[in-house]
Enzyme design. Structure first.
Site, mmCIF file in Angstrom:
data_model
loop_
_atom_site.group_PDB
_atom_site.id
_atom_site.type_symbol
_atom_site.label_atom_id
_atom_site.label_comp_id
_atom_site.label_asym_id
_atom_site.label_seq_id
_atom_site.Cartn_x
_atom_site.Cartn_y
_atom_site.Cartn_z
ATOM 1 C CB CYS A 151 92.660 -49.480 4.587
ATOM 2 S SG CYS A 151 94.143 -49.667 5.575
ATOM 3 C CG ASP A 198 91.231 -50.714 12.474
ATOM 4 O OD1 ASP A 198 90.942 -49.509 12.313
ATOM 5 O OD2 ASP A 198 91.011 -51.584 11.611
ATOM 6 C CG HIS A 230 92.878 -48.097 9.977
ATOM 7 N ND1 HIS A 230 92.030 -49.122 9.651
ATOM 8 C CD2 HIS A 230 92.944 -47.298 8.886
ATOM 9 C CE1 HIS A 230 91.589 -48.959 8.418
ATOM 10 N NE2 HIS A 230 92.136 -47.855 7.935
#
Length: 263
Positions: A151, A198, A230
């Site tokens: 991330c 995502d 995500h």
């Protein structure tokens, strides 16, 4: 490769050229107590996780773990670092946020992520990563550095794969705020794990990244996991088979990538 939930056995006899795989069977931990330890490194708390082999002393290769916004307090981050270490790679994970990581329950607390990001500008994160890399080289004797970025951290692995910046081989999963210039500057092998659901690294972003890497004639890999949201490589709903598979398979993706290109 045989894949089973909870334990993924990567290749019994995997070779790239004359380089044999370092890890014949690896597993990703999702619960239990962390096995690593924190050390203060120039004022930064750094999580260290080591291979469990009884004869392990030191290594010329190690993995820098660049975390998501939940940072070193998040149990899943520590357990994922431990899982990589179980594949015979020392793992170093610095506290990127100096005690100000986003709490896992931030939505319930009404945290303003935009304001939080202003407290942790790119220049500050760059400084912490650079000092951690210097520590890995000078104090730990590491010669080649692999890095994982999840991330938030998926932006910084490519940044430090630019020429002379210190990361030799990279793996990123569901990166956020990753810029074209950062992809273009990558030197060295890079593996990318993407999730179908995502929005931060959507189909257009994936295609752009692949096009840039292809034009550069880079050594790269991209894997797309169906039904994966995500954050899937770190935090998933384990009761959903596709999410559980995506986390475990992306872990094997990372380990086999380092086995092939970091040694």
């Amino acid at each position: 490769m045989a894949l089973t939930f909870g334990k993924l056995c990567a290749i019994a006899a995997f070779t790239v050229g004359s380089v044999a795989a370092k890890s014949s069977c690896v597993s990703v931990r999702s619960d239990g107590e962390p096995a690593g330890e924190f050390k203060n490194v120039s004022g930064i708390q750094v999580y260290h996780s080591y291979p469990v082999a009884s004869n392990y002393t030191s290594s010329s290769t190690a993995i820098l773990y660049i975390s998501d916004i939940f940072g070193v307090p998040l149990l899943e981050n520590k357990l994922l670092a431990d899982s990589i270490a179980s594949a015979n790679y020392p793992v170093i994970m610095p506290d990127l946020f100096r005690g100000d990581a986003v709490p896992a329950e931030f939505a319930e607390k009404g945290l303003n992520l935009t304001e939080w990001l202003t407290r942790h500008p790119t220049s500050d994160i760059d400084s912490i990563i650079a000092s951690t890399l210097e520590y890995m080289h000078s104090e730990l004797g590491v010669e080649r550095v692999g890095a994982v970025g999840y991330c938030f951290g998926g932006k910084y692995v490519p940044r430090f794969m630019a020429h002379g910046k210190g990361i030799d081989v990279g793996f990123i999963a569901h990166p956020s705020r990753l810029e074209v210039a950062e992809i273009q500057a990558i030197r060295g092998p890079i593996s990318i794990a993407a999730g179908e659901l995502d929005a931060s690294f959507n189909a257009t972003a994936r295609r752009n990244a692949e096009d840039i890497l292809s034009r550069k004639n880079a050594t790269y890999q991209t894997s797309l996991y169906s039904g994966a949201p995500h954050g899937f490589a770190v935090r998933v709903n384990a009761s959903i088979p596709r999410e559980k598979f995506a986390k475990e398979a992306s872990f094997v993706q990372a380990v086999t990538w380092f086995d092939a290109w970091l040694l």
